[in-house]
Design a protein around this motif. Sequence first.
Motif, PDB file in Angstrom:
ATOM      1  N   SER A 255      39.363  16.876  22.384  1.00  0.00           N
ATOM      2  CA  SER A 255      39.503  16.395  23.759  1.00  0.00           C
ATOM      3  C   SER A 255      38.161  16.217  24.465  1.00  0.00           C
ATOM      4  O   SER A 255      38.096  15.551  25.500  1.00  0.00           O
ATOM      5  CB  SER A 255      40.382  17.353  24.564  1.00  0.00           C
ATOM      6  N   ASN A 256      37.079  16.825  23.940  1.00  0.00           N
ATOM      7  CA  ASN A 256      35.767  16.560  24.534  1.00  0.00           C
ATOM      8  C   ASN A 256      35.249  15.177  24.169  1.00  0.00           C
ATOM      9  O   ASN A 256      34.309  14.668  24.776  1.00  0.00           O
ATOM     10  CB  ASN A 256      34.745  17.633  24.138  1.00  0.00           C
TER      11      ASN A 256
ATOM     12  N   THR B 100      38.627  11.688  25.997  1.00  0.00           N
ATOM     13  CA  THR B 100      38.947  11.935  27.406  1.00  0.00           C
ATOM     14  C   THR B 100      39.829  10.798  27.930  1.00  0.00           C
ATOM     15  O   THR B 100      40.005   9.775  27.254  1.00  0.00           O
ATOM     16  CB  THR B 100      37.650  11.970  28.215  1.00  0.00           C
TER      17      THR B 100
ATOM     18  N   THR C 195      39.037   8.608  30.025  1.00  0.00           N
ATOM     19  CA  THR C 195      38.191   7.405  30.050  1.00  0.00           C
ATOM     20  C   THR C 195      38.088   6.775  28.659  1.00  0.00           C
ATOM     21  O   THR C 195      38.136   5.547  28.520  1.00  0.00           O
ATOM     22  CB  THR C 195      36.778   7.763  30.575  1.00  0.00           C
TER      23      THR C 195
ATOM     24  N   SER D 264      41.063  18.844  36.875  1.00  0.00           N
ATOM     25  CA  SER D 264      40.085  18.411  35.872  1.00  0.00           C
ATOM     26  C   SER D 264      38.961  17.593  36.496  1.00  0.00           C
ATOM     27  O   SER D 264      39.169  16.875  37.466  1.00  0.00           O
ATOM     28  CB  SER D 264      40.788  17.582  34.797  1.00  0.00           C
ATOM     29  N   HIS D 265      37.770  17.682  35.887  1.00  0.00           N
ATOM     30  CA  HIS D 265      36.663  16.816  36.292  1.00  0.00           C
ATOM     31  C   HIS D 265      36.832  15.413  35.722  1.00  0.00           C
ATOM     32  O   HIS D 265      36.166  14.474  36.168  1.00  0.00           O
ATOM     33  CB  HIS D 265      35.324  17.400  35.810  1.00  0.00           C
ATOM     34  N   GLU D 266      37.712  15.266  34.732  1.00  0.00           N
ATOM     35  CA  GLU D 266      37.942  13.956  34.127  1.00  0.00           C
ATOM     36  C   GLU D 266      38.915  13.159  34.994  1.00  0.00           C
ATOM     37  O   GLU D 266      40.044  13.595  35.233  1.00  0.00           O
ATOM     38  CB  GLU D 266      38.538  14.109  32.717  1.00  0.00           C
TER      39      GLU D 266
ATOM     40  N   LYS E 262      43.718   8.039  34.455  1.00  0.00           N
ATOM     41  CA  LYS E 262      43.843   6.589  34.293  1.00  0.00           C
ATOM     42  C   LYS E 262      45.328   6.245  34.187  1.00  0.00           C
ATOM     43  O   LYS E 262      46.130   7.053  33.707  1.00  0.00           O
ATOM     44  CB  LYS E 262      43.128   6.104  33.023  1.00  0.00           C
TER      45      LYS E 262
ATOM     46  N   THR F 114      45.481  14.302  27.592  1.00  0.00           N
ATOM     47  CA  THR F 114      44.449  14.399  26.550  1.00  0.00           C
ATOM     48  C   THR F 114      44.113  15.839  26.187  1.00  0.00           C
ATOM     49  O   THR F 114      43.610  16.101  25.099  1.00  0.00           O
ATOM     50  CB  THR F 114      43.173  13.656  26.977  1.00  0.00           C
TER      51      THR F 114
ATOM     52  N   GLU G 159      44.100  14.978  32.156  1.00  0.00           N
ATOM     53  CA  GLU G 159      43.907  16.305  31.580  1.00  0.00           C
ATOM     54  C   GLU G 159      44.610  17.310  32.481  1.00  0.00           C
ATOM     55  O   GLU G 159      44.631  17.132  33.701  1.00  0.00           O
ATOM     56  CB  GLU G 159      42.410  16.664  31.547  1.00  0.00           C
TER      57      GLU G 159
END
Length: 502
Positions: free
Chosen positions: A197-198, A201, A203, A243-245, A248, A273, A324
Motif C-alpha cells: 500500500s505504500n 496509493t 493516486t 489518511s494523508h492520502e 479518488k 488501498t 485509505e
Amino acid sequence: MKIMRVETKTGRVTSEAAEVLVLTHCEGEGLSQDAVAVDQAIGGVLRDVLQSKEFEGKANELALVHTQKQLAAKRILLVGLGKKKDVSVDQLRQAMGHAVKRVRQIKAAAFTVALPAVTPAGSSLVEVAQAMAEGAILGSYQFTTYRSEPSAPKDVKGMSVLVPHKDGLRPVTEGVRRGVATAEAAVLVRDLCNHPSNVLTPTMVANEAKAIAKEESLTIKILEERDMEKLGMGALLGVARGSHEPPKFIILEYKGSKKKNERPVVLVGKTITFDTGGISLKPAENMEHMKADMTGGAEVLASIRAAARLKLPLHLISILPVAENMPGGRAMKPGDVVKTLSGKTVEVQNTDAEGRLILSDALAYATRYKPAALIDIATLTGACVVALGQFAIGMFGTDATLKETVRKAGLRSGERVWEMPLWEEYFEQLRSDVADMRNIGGRGGGMITAALFLSKFVGDCPWVHLDIASTDWSERERAYIPKGPSGIGTRLLIQYLIDRTL
C-alpha cells in the motif's frame, strides 16, 4: 508479469516438434486416439505407464515421459482429468494449471497441448479452449517485482493448442482469445493486490486507470476531494479523513454498443488501498492482507479493460471509490454521523465497516446512469468467510433474472456464487437512535446486514452484490490459484459481460 503467448495451430501430435507435448487422460479409460498414435511411435511406453499404475489419470495427476528422439516432441506430459463422467470445464482449467507448473519445473520455454478427447457434456469448443488458455496463464502466475535477486523459475513463454482439423480452428481460436483476455485481467488484479500500500496509493490507482483508459480508448473521469465535497459524498470522505492520502472517485466508460441510448451495465468495486480498521483498529495478525482490500476495484478496472480488448458490443461503466482507512487525528470516530450522496444519514458505530460506506456513495452515483444492470463487488465482510469458507462468493440481489445470469456465469468461469437472503426483517439490526441507519448490525447475519445496508442506495435498479471476502486471498497454492491475492471474481464479471452479448 509478462503474459504467456497462446496460439492455435492445426497438425498431428506425432509430427509436433514441441519441447513438451501435453496429452490429457481420463481415469479408467483406454488411451485416446492421439495417445495411441504417440504410444506406437515411442514403443508402447504410455501403455506401460498406465498398466504399472504409475499414472492412472486421476484428477491433476501428472506423468512425464521422454521420447528418446523417437518422436518430434522431446517429452510427453500426461495430465489426469479424473473420471470421464466428472470432467468439467473447470477440471480442464485445473489440468492446464498443473501442467504449466510442471513444464516450468523442467525449464522448458514452451509447450503444445492437444485438444482433450473427452470434453464436458454440453460444452462448446470455444468454452474448452477458453478454459485451457485461462488455466495455463493463471497457473504460471508469479509475482517477483520486489525481489532484489531472481529466485523464481523462469516463466514459460508460450503455449500452442493443437487442433486436428481445420474446421475446429475458428472456435478454438475464439476461445483462446477470450481466455487470454480474461486471464490477463485476473493477472492485472493479482498484480495490483500484491503491490504494497505504500506503492499502490489512491493516486497510483488513479494513474493506473488513466493508463488503461489511454491504452484502450476509454473515457475517464476522476473526481477529487473537492468535487466529492460539492456533490455531498460524506460517507466516502468520512472514511478517507484519517489518511494523508487523498481519496479518488474514478469513472471509466466503454461504449462498445452500436445501439443509440443503450442503458449501461455499471460495475462498482470497493477500493480501499489499505484498511487498518480506522479508530476501530484491526488486530495485528494478518493485517498485511489488507493491502488487498481494493480487490473489488481492481476487478471492475480489469473487467472494463477486458471488455474493450474483446470488443464486446455493450455499454459498460466501471466505478472505483478509492480511499485509505487510517486512524489519524482527523479520522472518523465511532458515533460520528455522515450524510451520504443519497441524502440518507448513517451513524458510524464501527469505523472498520468502511467498505459499505464508500460503496453507499458509489452506488448512489451509479444510479444516475439508470443502469440496465448494477453489480457491486467487494471484500466486504469477515462474516462471509465464516459463512462460506474459501470456495464460494456470497451473492445478494434484487432482480431474479440478473441473479440467475450471474450464477450461470459463475459456473462457467469456475468462480461460483451462493445466494444469501436479502430480507427486510434484518434491517431491524441496522436501526439507529440518531440517524437513518447505522453501519453495523451486530454479530448475527453480518454478511446479510451489510448487503441490506447497500440495498438502500440502489433505488429500483436491477442490482447484485458480490461479497468476495471469502475468496480474494488464498492461504495455499492451488491448481491455477496462487498463494495470496487470487483475483477471483474477475473472470466471473467478464464471463457475465460475454454472456450478455451472446
